[in-house]
Write an enzyme that holds these catalytic residues in place. Structure first.
Site, mmCIF file in Angstrom:
data_model
loop_
_atom_site.group_PDB
_atom_site.id
_atom_site.type_symbol
_atom_site.label_atom_id
_atom_site.label_comp_id
_atom_site.label_asym_id
_atom_site.label_seq_id
_atom_site.Cartn_x
_atom_site.Cartn_y
_atom_site.Cartn_z
ATOM 1 N N THR A 158 0.836 -1.192 0.000
ATOM 2 C CA THR A 158 0.000 0.000 0.000
ATOM 3 C C THR A 158 0.875 1.246 0.000
ATOM 4 O O THR A 158 1.855 1.321 0.755
ATOM 5 C CB THR A 158 -0.917 0.005 1.236
ATOM 6 N N GLU A 244 -2.291 -1.853 14.376
ATOM 7 C CA GLU A 244 -2.676 -2.036 12.983
ATOM 8 C C GLU A 244 -3.959 -2.851 12.873
ATOM 9 O O GLU A 244 -4.874 -2.509 12.108
ATOM 10 C CB GLU A 244 -1.548 -2.728 12.205
ATOM 11 N N ASN A 368 -7.389 -13.741 8.550
ATOM 12 C CA ASN A 368 -8.256 -14.101 9.670
ATOM 13 C C ASN A 368 -7.945 -15.490 10.219
ATOM 14 O O ASN A 368 -8.158 -15.760 11.413
ATOM 15 C CB ASN A 368 -9.720 -14.002 9.252
#
Length: 380
Positions: A158, A244, A368
């Protein structure tokens, strides 16, 4: 819900930021999506208004604000679109590494520019063969006199295309056992010989969020670009990943709440079989279910924000929030798109963009599945 950590000053800040974004971001967001980046001119405007890294100490040009301002910033940016996430990454993920582990010289060198928008930052963790498994990174930084020579490749970065500065995760001791003890952090500046940026990656969503590969071929950086101590990089990452992952939960909550808001407005207006679809029992039940789940999620995330602001270690709970809230947001995106019918699949409708933008939140900042491993490891 009363938000105990937000004061009148926070709300004044929110209203000013929202007004700024409605003027400077909302009308331009579609074009930013087409260009696949938020332009530097907007970053400069953010800096002029004090919206870049306000938490930084005043002696470096910041405002010394608390984490509550980061919450407000993330929620308001998310209201515009998830493609604004690169600003959060700069403010609340990358710059804190320099604040916490940088020398005084490094802070003086890089923080002022990060506040004005002259320096846009990224963090280079993920590699083609190493995502959530950070200990398995292959990028190396080998000592050579007073310098380090860096070789390797990072991907899915990013802000990678626009970044002026990258906090880079490298192996300084490839033979370390266990491997994570050989990891160190470096600050690498754009324009350094051998540091190349790949083209902007074509993603399913978050189009305004520029993402690219970073390539390092015999990149020589001075020892003064080492961030913190050699061999401590993995521990620094673990310390900062709590914030984060909490930020991902905050962003997902804001996005899911926005999607439900859009859908409630839509079902009140959309006509079918002689009435608005808000009068159908199925609509009412689904809206009730989503609102209830969001209230549960909001209650949990608010508690974690308070505990994080108190400096508590809440790694297990943040891991729970990151996976549960991101999964919930993806579920709500699907339900809300369904209520929009065929129009929900059209780019002209905001729900379509939010549906594609939310998908990656269960993958980045640690998948996850990794969150569940962390939870289980800490419980068993």
């Amino acid at each position: 819900m009363e938000r105990l950590y937000l004061t009148e000053e926070h709300e004044i800040f929110r209203q000013a930021l929202r007004k700024f974004l409605e003027k400077e971001a909302v009308p331009n967001y579609e074009q930013w999506e087409k260009n696949k980046e938020v332009p530097r001119s907007f970053w400069k405007k953010l800096g002029e208004q004090g919206y870049l890294c306000p938490q930084v100490e005043e002696k470096y040009g910041g405002l010394g604000t608390d984490f509550g301002y980061a919450v407000v910033m993330n929620e308001e940016m998310e209201r515009v679109g998830t493609g604004m996430v690169g600003i959060s990454l700069h403010n609340d993920i990358v710059i804190p590494y320099i604040e916490s582990y940088g020398t005084e010289e490094q802070k003086q060198r890089w923080l002022p520019g990060a506040l004005t928008g002259d320096i846009i930052t990224a963090i280079g963790m993920t590699e083609p063969g190493a995502g959530s498994d950070l200990a398995n990174i292959q990028t190396t930084a080998i000592r050579d006199g007073d310098d380090y020579i860096i070789n390797g490749e990072k991907t899915f970065i990013t802000n990678g295309y626009t970044a002026d500065l990258v906090v880079l995760v490298c192996k300084t001791d490839p033979k370390a056992n266990p491997p994570h003890r050989g990891i160190s952090l470096f600050v690498v500046e754009a324009g350094t010989p051998g540091f190349k940026k790949g083209k902007k990656l074509r993603k399913i969503g978050q189009h305004a969020n520029d993402t690219s590969e970073l390539i390092f071929e015999d990149v020589r950086v001075p020892r003064t670009n080492l961030l913190g101590e050699e061999g401590k990089g993995f521990y620094y990452l673990m310390e900062k990943l709590q914030q984060e992952r909490l930020l991902v939960a905050i962003q997902c909550m804001a996005s899911a709440e926005k999607m439900l808001e859009l859908t409630i407005d839509y079902v009140k207006q959309r006509q079918a079989f002689g009435t608005t679809i808000s009068n159908f029992q199925n609509t009412q039940f689904k809206i009730a279910e989503m609102a209830t789940e969001l209230e549960i999620g909001r209650t949990f995330v608010e508690r974690l924000i308070l505990e994080h602001m108190k400096g508590k270690s809440i790694v297990t709970e943040v891991s729970m929030a990151k996976w549960w809230v991101s999964d919930l947001a993806k579920k709500i995106a699907g339900e809300c798109m369904q209520f929009h019918g065929g129009y929900g699949y059209m780019e002209e409708y905001e729900i379509a963009r939010r549906y594609r933008d939310i998908a990656v939140t269960s993958i980045y900042a640690g998948s996850n599945e990794i969150m569940k491993q962390i939870i289980a490891k800490n419980l068993l």
